[in-house]
Design an enzyme around this catalytic site. Sequence first.
Site, PDB file in Angstrom:
ATOM      1  N   CYS A  84      -4.167  -0.289  -9.436  1.00  0.00           N
ATOM      2  CA  CYS A  84      -5.264  -0.070  -7.514  1.00  0.00           C
ATOM      3  C   CYS A  84      -5.736  -1.259  -7.225  1.00  0.00           C
ATOM      4  O   CYS A  84      -5.284  -2.082  -6.669  1.00  0.00           O
ATOM      5  CB  CYS A  84      -6.332   1.223  -8.375  1.00  0.00           C
ATOM      6  SG  CYS A  84      -6.979   2.086  -6.946  1.00  0.00           S
ATOM      7  N   HIS A 116      -3.407   5.585 -11.536  1.00  0.00           N
ATOM      8  CA  HIS A 116      -4.598   5.930 -13.346  1.00  0.00           C
ATOM      9  C   HIS A 116      -3.328   6.421 -13.744  1.00  0.00           C
ATOM     10  O   HIS A 116      -3.024   7.420 -13.554  1.00  0.00           O
ATOM     11  CB  HIS A 116      -5.322   6.353 -12.409  1.00  0.00           C
ATOM     12  CG  HIS A 116      -5.966   5.534 -11.523  1.00  0.00           C
ATOM     13  ND1 HIS A 116      -6.762   4.132 -11.858  1.00  0.00           N
ATOM     14  CD2 HIS A 116      -6.587   5.523 -10.178  1.00  0.00           C
ATOM     15  CE1 HIS A 116      -7.349   3.948 -10.432  1.00  0.00           C
ATOM     16  NE2 HIS A 116      -7.213   4.516 -10.008  1.00  0.00           N
TER      17      HIS A 116
END
Length: 491
Positions: free
Chosen positions: A348, A457
């Site tokens: 991310c 994630h």
Amino acid sequence: MTERIAAPTIMLQGTASDVGKSLLTAALCAILTADGWRVAPFKSQNMSLNAYVTWDGKEIGRAQEMQAEACGILATTDMNPILLKPKADMVSQVIVHGRPLGDYEARAYREDLLPQAGQIVREALGRLRAQYDVVVLEGAGSPAEINLKDRDIVNMRMAGWADAPVLLVADIDRGGVFASIVGTLELLEPHERERVAGFIINKFRGDVSLLQPGLDWLEARTGKPVLGVVPYLDGLALEAEDSLSLDTALRDAAKSEQRERGEPGERLEIAVIRLPRLSNFTDIDPLAAEPDVQLRYVEATSTLGMPDAVVLPGSKNTMADLAWLRDTGLADQLCRYAERGGRVLGICGGYEMMGATLRDPEHTESYVTEQMGLAWFPFETNFAADKRTIRVSGEAWLPGLEGVCEIEGYEIHTGQIEMPPGVMRPFLVRDSRTLEAPLLPEGAASADGRIWGTFIHGILHNDGLRRAWLNTMRSERGLPPQAAGFAFGER
């Protein structure tokens, strides 16, 4: 038709943060579920950078997802209607029912939004009480925070709205447990004190019979029972709620290094850059659970060294954390590490840092308009007001890994990648809700697979991919490969 009576409730509050409320709430949810009740968790307001994306693409606190899993149900935003995600000193992004409302300074949130928030959380709780047999509520911090009580929506006022008896949890491992319990009761209003049904003393080590005189004194002093003494449980591998829990986990890991985790020379050393605004650090938990991995967090150039791999994790403020990397000298050191053949995984925000340029013209994340990235990949990241929150599934085919691995996870980001042609995209994913949709490329990888990044994630929660990645490092070290030893999600 008889109208359904609202389900009964019970609430766990704590004498302080990180006393174990989230875990004990999950445990109580699991116990009641095992007894045949339909149970749901609830936390009206959560402050955490460990977020989770629900099945319908909404953002809630990770702890409530864990508690919903303990109940055997899917998590929804009613279980955590308000989520605060700190992004700078005294500024948080406010998430209401899974969608960003905006960034608010602490005073503005307290004065402008909290008066409305009470109605939001009461309605969410009401829907849960209409659907389930029991709702288990979790408080936040301590109910004795005097400066916050007049606008409380998460502790004693919430207990009053829910008509919930309160179990007060205290952490004996940090010391001062009797003072913390008695002091908390003394600072409560009489009607709040009456709502406390008893105490749970958590994280006890040793012979409980030696604690008995103190328990007897506490019951005599307060007139309330000690309902349980919970032993300190090491190695649970449950995902933590916030960075305070991370500090505790790191201390515990340091104390337990003597545990059998394979011969030191056969352990893979993986360094995680501990960014100041680190988010979703639960992405790293599966590595910490691997017996052949020694995990450590790095905040300075003096401690990076030459590990087998480095993880650049997520960040709530990628621009600010990238500037911190440069200010500390870690950015230059990471580039030298990569040039010498080091392995780097970016997740991310860490993935966004790997590109050539990061732009934030509307100051969505920070006050910096443009910044150069680490330039390992030629893509550009542009931050926008719209946040992408979605659960994804698909497949991975990283260079150097044998075969294709099935993967799943979730995305939470405002950064939008502009990827030029020719960059290797190691993932093919789609919205988990629409399996008929085409698989689309995601992430980036170097030709040799030593450097790769992704928005996903939970990417390391995929057991096959995680073990395959670790085995490439073992092979490089002349060590035999290991089979996937456990399913992390089933621990």
